[in-house]
Scaffold this motif. Structure first.
Motif, PDB file in Angstrom:
ATOM      1  N   ASP A 104       0.864   4.125   4.471  1.00 23.98           N
ATOM      2  CA  ASP A 104       0.979   5.369   4.074  1.00 23.98           C
ATOM      3  C   ASP A 104       2.195   5.374   2.826  1.00 23.98           C
ATOM      4  OD1 ASP A 104      -0.336   6.547   6.021  1.00 23.98           O
ATOM      5  OD2 ASP A 104       1.158   6.692   7.378  1.00 23.98           O
ATOM      6  N   TYR A 105       3.135   4.670   2.991  1.00 24.42           N
ATOM      7  CA  TYR A 105       4.140   4.652   1.807  1.00 24.42           C
ATOM      8  C   TYR A 105       3.313   3.920   0.502  1.00 24.42           C
ATOM      9  CZ  TYR A 105       8.488   3.471  -0.669  1.00 24.42           C
ATOM     10  OH  TYR A 105       9.503   3.527  -1.404  1.00 24.42           O
ATOM     11  N   ALA A 106       2.353   3.106   0.752  1.00 22.31           N
ATOM     12  CA  ALA A 106       1.586   2.494  -0.508  1.00 22.31           C
ATOM     13  C   ALA A 106       0.635   3.475  -0.996  1.00 22.31           C
ATOM     14  CB  ALA A 106       0.841   1.135  -0.180  1.00 22.31           C
ATOM     15  N   ILE A 107       0.268   4.411  -0.142  1.00 20.78           N
ATOM     16  CA  ILE A 107      -0.502   5.264  -0.750  1.00 20.78           C
ATOM     17  C   ILE A 107       0.285   6.361  -1.666  1.00 20.78           C
ATOM     18  CG2 ILE A 107      -2.073   7.445  -0.321  1.00 20.78           C
ATOM     19  CD1 ILE A 107      -3.041   5.924   2.080  1.00 20.78           C
ATOM     20  N   TYR A 108       1.428   6.701  -0.911  1.00 18.28           N
ATOM     21  CA  TYR A 108       2.359   7.583  -1.767  1.00 18.28           C
ATOM     22  C   TYR A 108       2.844   7.001  -3.117  1.00 18.28           C
ATOM     23  CZ  TYR A 108       7.076   9.559  -3.170  1.00 18.28           C
ATOM     24  OH  TYR A 108       8.063   9.848  -3.659  1.00 18.28           O
ATOM     25  N   LEU A 109       3.195   5.805  -3.250  1.00 13.03           N
ATOM     26  CA  LEU A 109       3.496   4.991  -4.227  1.00 13.03           C
ATOM     27  C   LEU A 109       2.250   5.117  -5.346  1.00 13.03           C
ATOM     28  CD1 LEU A 109       5.659   2.253  -3.122  1.00 13.03           C
ATOM     29  CD2 LEU A 109       6.484   4.153  -4.196  1.00 13.03           C
ATOM     30  N   ALA A 110       1.122   4.917  -4.863  1.00  9.73           N
ATOM     31  CA  ALA A 110       0.096   4.817  -5.765  1.00  9.73           C
ATOM     32  C   ALA A 110      -0.208   6.030  -6.277  1.00  9.73           C
ATOM     33  CB  ALA A 110      -1.086   4.240  -5.179  1.00  9.73           C
ATOM     34  N   LYS A 111      -0.280   7.293  -5.648  1.00 11.44           N
ATOM     35  CA  LYS A 111      -0.345   8.590  -6.146  1.00 11.44           C
ATOM     36  C   LYS A 111       0.848   8.806  -7.103  1.00 11.44           C
ATOM     37  CE  LYS A 111       0.676  11.658  -3.178  1.00 11.44           C
ATOM     38  NZ  LYS A 111       0.517  12.604  -2.021  1.00 11.44           N
ATOM     39  N   ARG A 112       2.029   8.499  -6.894  1.00 15.66           N
ATOM     40  CA  ARG A 112       3.072   8.784  -7.631  1.00 15.66           C
ATOM     41  C   ARG A 112       2.925   7.748  -9.184  1.00 15.66           C
ATOM     42  NH1 ARG A 112       8.198  10.966  -8.101  1.00 15.66           N
ATOM     43  NH2 ARG A 112       9.587   9.636  -8.967  1.00 15.66           N
ATOM     44  N   ASN A 113       2.394   6.815  -8.992  1.00 18.46           N
ATOM     45  CA  ASN A 113       2.168   6.017 -10.064  1.00 18.46           C
ATOM     46  C   ASN A 113       1.117   6.686 -11.080  1.00 18.46           C
ATOM     47  OD1 ASN A 113       2.419   3.452 -11.683  1.00 18.46           O
ATOM     48  ND2 ASN A 113       0.673   2.970 -10.911  1.00 18.46           N
ATOM     49  N   ILE A 114       0.131   7.260 -10.515  1.00 23.35           N
ATOM     50  CA  ILE A 114      -1.026   7.934 -11.182  1.00 23.35           C
ATOM     51  C   ILE A 114      -0.383   9.301 -11.948  1.00 23.35           C
ATOM     52  CG2 ILE A 114      -3.264   9.192 -10.972  1.00 23.35           C
ATOM     53  CD1 ILE A 114      -3.971   7.344  -8.666  1.00 23.35           C
ATOM     54  N   ARG A 115       0.462   9.803 -11.103  1.00 25.41           N
ATOM     55  CA  ARG A 115       1.014  11.184 -11.624  1.00 25.41           C
ATOM     56  C   ARG A 115       2.087  11.074 -12.887  1.00 25.41           C
ATOM     57  NH1 ARG A 115       2.530  13.048  -7.190  1.00 25.41           N
ATOM     58  NH2 ARG A 115       4.593  12.642  -7.043  1.00 25.41           N
ATOM     59  N   LYS A 116       2.763   9.951 -12.470  1.00 19.74           N
ATOM     60  CA  LYS A 116       3.929   9.414 -13.661  1.00 19.74           C
ATOM     61  C   LYS A 116       3.265   8.610 -14.722  1.00 19.74           C
ATOM     62  CE  LYS A 116       7.317  11.780 -11.659  1.00 19.74           C
ATOM     63  NZ  LYS A 116       8.085  12.739 -12.725  1.00 19.74           N
ATOM     64  N   ARG A 117       2.183   8.185 -14.490  1.00 25.01           N
ATOM     65  CA  ARG A 117       1.450   7.586 -15.640  1.00 25.01           C
ATOM     66  C   ARG A 117       2.014   5.885 -15.665  1.00 25.01           C
ATOM     67  NH1 ARG A 117       0.247  11.429 -20.599  1.00 25.01           N
ATOM     68  NH2 ARG A 117      -1.125  13.107 -19.198  1.00 25.01           N
ATOM     69  N   GLY A 118       2.328   5.431 -14.580  1.00 30.60           N
ATOM     70  CA  GLY A 118       2.839   3.954 -14.631  1.00 30.60           C
ATOM     71  C   GLY A 118       4.609   3.942 -14.566  1.00 30.60           C
ATOM     72  N   ILE A 119       5.191   5.122 -14.506  1.00 27.95           N
ATOM     73  CA  ILE A 119       6.632   5.206 -14.663  1.00 27.95           C
ATOM     74  C   ILE A 119       7.433   5.401 -13.482  1.00 27.95           C
ATOM     75  CG2 ILE A 119       8.659   6.153 -16.110  1.00 27.95           C
ATOM     76  CD1 ILE A 119       6.775   6.777 -18.199  1.00 27.95           C
ATOM     77  N   LEU A 120       7.381   4.385 -12.811  1.00 29.45           N
ATOM     78  CA  LEU A 120       8.445   4.643 -11.429  1.00 29.45           C
ATOM     79  C   LEU A 120       9.625   4.340 -11.474  1.00 29.45           C
ATOM     80  CD1 LEU A 120       5.496   3.048  -8.853  1.00 29.45           C
ATOM     81  CD2 LEU A 120       6.146   5.572  -9.549  1.00 29.45           C
ATOM     82  N   GLU A 121      10.443   4.602 -10.635  1.00 31.73           N
ATOM     83  CA  GLU A 121      11.831   4.113 -10.310  1.00 31.73           C
ATOM     84  C   GLU A 121      12.050   2.406 -10.003  1.00 31.73           C
ATOM     85  OE1 GLU A 121      14.469   6.332  -8.207  1.00 31.73           O
ATOM     86  OE2 GLU A 121      13.963   8.197  -9.229  1.00 31.73           O
ATOM     87  N   LEU A 122      12.917   1.777 -10.294  1.00 33.22           N
ATOM     88  CA  LEU A 122      12.967   0.405 -10.283  1.00 33.22           C
ATOM     89  C   LEU A 122      12.840  -0.093  -8.850  1.00 33.22           C
ATOM     90  CD1 LEU A 122      13.603  -2.430 -11.367  1.00 33.22           C
ATOM     91  CD2 LEU A 122      15.799  -1.988 -10.880  1.00 33.22           C
TER      92      LEU A 122
END
Length: 481
Positions: A104-122
């Motif tokens: 579930d955490y991986a799905i959340y991070l993948a969705k956030r990565n799509i929404r932020k266009r690859g800009i995630l926090e460290l």
């Protein structure tokens, strides 16, 4: 100590009736719609609490995830200011005891990565890379679920979408806290951190190993953004890559300048590509503003860009015409019944109208920022998908690089010395004329002049004079030649 101790589940259950009473529309905490940038969030509350006991209790609720912030998500703490908060939906309450799985955490991070266009926090990027490597066998399933959830979220209204993103993020901040923070769910003998230890908070130290975890995260984040900026603009930097068709500083060929003039009819592909980097890049290019103005005109919202340009003219224009420009902008865009009235909220309008009584360069900054964010969040995304932009990309030219047949010609054009000063060129021209005059045969010139006019002999046929007069005579003769 940590609020979760022996009998923590009973303590959480005992708080839920109080939470329901706090959310009662009549007797509970007063909530009202609040504006977050350009989105109106319903049922929002602030952190202004009178008593210390109530503040401690609400801080515990925020740490456990029953109340979540709408702005600062890194630390779940209550701030005694105008920061906005909302009550968490019961689906994400800790008493639900949902298993916190890595999938579930991986799905959340993948969705956030799509929404932020690859800009995630460290720390999110580190978790994302670790989960990608560990669940490589089913990563296609993770990405498929993330895309499906992202598509479903796009169909919601924007306020509902923002609220759900904040709810989901607050849930994962509780169960996957950032480094350097203590999670309220970390309790018992197997806890990862010591709640009685002093929290390490300090300034930048001389050595990177003495930095706090938060400072290290900020340093890595800034470094990553710098690397991304350099890699994005590398092909557009004339010092790091070739200019097309050629570098005018090396070849004296002005084709590059003519193709990149501010008001050129057909821009180059690299110039259009810069417009997609950011909204600021689009507005900084006069040709990009013309293209964006054409798009806004078709959407009947051209007054937004016209107002922004008027504010820029007021900010950077002459001081003598500042009052006249401010009055013209007010009558054109802000007054009641204005011909090009813009849509801004009442609070911003009140501040702007009050400031126009004593106008200065930055009196329209609140309204300009509001319109800028409106165009950036709403119009800029649609512009990149519009037929106007696609037609510009299709017509954009890609000049070919100038190629020379021989290596000698290449070296001549690219490595020759820069052009000399006009003063030096004039001196060289005078020296060349003097050399040409010294090589002239005087007898032949004298014979030609004698044939042309025997009655009026030239000055040098006069009777012999002193040596000084001879020198003057020959000097005049050389000048005439």
């Amino acid at each position: 100590d940590c609020p979760l101790h022996k009998g923590c589940q009973h303590n959480l259950l005992s708080k839920e009736p109080l939470l329901l009473e706090m959310q009662d529309p009549k007797t509970g905490v007063k909530s009202q719609p609040q504006r977050l940038v350009i989105t109106t969030i319903p049922h929002a509350i602030t952190g202004k609490i009178d008593t210390q006991e109530a503040r401690n209790f609400v801080s515990m609720l925020v740490a456990l995830g029953y109340i979540y912030p709408l702005q600062d998500h890194r630390r779940l703490v209550i701030k005694p200011d105008a920061s906005l908060y909302r009550f968490q939906t019961p689906y994400f309450w800790p008493t639900q005891q949902w298993p916190v799985e890595d999938t579930d955490y991986a799905i959340y991070l993948a969705k956030r990565n799509i929404r932020k266009r690859g800009i995630l926090e460290l720390h999110e990027q580190e978790h994302y890379n670790r989960l990608h490597k560990w669940m490589n066998h089913k990563w296609d399933f993770v990405v498929m679920q993330a895309k499906e959830q992202y598509r479903a979220a796009k169909e919601r209204k924007k306020p509902d979408r923002v609220v759900f993103e904040c709810q989901e993020r607050a849930y994962w901040v509780v169960h996957r806290p950032p480094p350097g923070t203590v999670s309220a769910m970390d309790y018992g003998l197997d806890r990862l951190t010591d709640p009685n230890a002093d929290e390490v908070t300090g300034l930048l130290c001389c050595s990177f190993k003495h930095y706090t975890p938060l400072t290290r995260s900020l340093c890595f984040l800034c470094s990553r953004r710098l690397v991304k900026y350099c890699s994005t603009y590398k092909s557009h930097d004339p010092f790091l890559s070739n200019c097309l068709p050629s570098n005018p500083w090396l070849t004296d060929d002005a084709t590059y300048w003519s193709l990149n003039m501010p008001s050129v009819e057909i821009p180059t592909k690299m110039r259009v590509e810069r417009w997609t980097f950011s909204f600021a890049e689009l507005l900084s290019d006069p040709r990009g503003r013309d293209d964006f103005r054409l798009f806004l005109k078709k959407e009947f919202s051209g007054e937004n860009l016209a107002f922004w340009e008027g504010c820029e003219d007021l900010k950077w224009g002459e001081a003598a015409t500042m009052r006249e420009k401010a009055e013209h902008i007010y009558k054109t865009f802000l007054a009641r019944g204005a011909p090009r009235w813009i849509n801004i909220d009442g609070k911003t309008m009140e501040v702007t109208v009050k400031g126009l009584k004593h106008p200065h360069r930055y009196v329209l900054d609140p309204a300009q920022t509001h319109i800028y964010m409106l165009m950036k969040k709403d119009s800029y995304g649609r512009y990149q998908k519009s037929p106007v932009f696609k037609d510009t990309v299709k017509k954009a030219i890609c000049p070919e690089e100038h190629r020379y047949r021989h290596a000698a010609a290449f070296n001549y054009h690219f490595y020759r010395r820069p052009s000399l000063s006009p003063i030096i060129l004039r001196q060289m021209e005078q020296e060349q004329r003097a050399k040409m005059a010294a090589n002239v045969d005087i007898t032949q010139v004298m014979s030609k002049l004698s044939k042309q006019g025997k009655e009026a002999p030239p000055p040098f046929l006069a009777p012999p004079l002193r040596n000084k007069h001879k020198r003057v005579m020959f000097r005049d003769f050389y000048r005439r030649i």
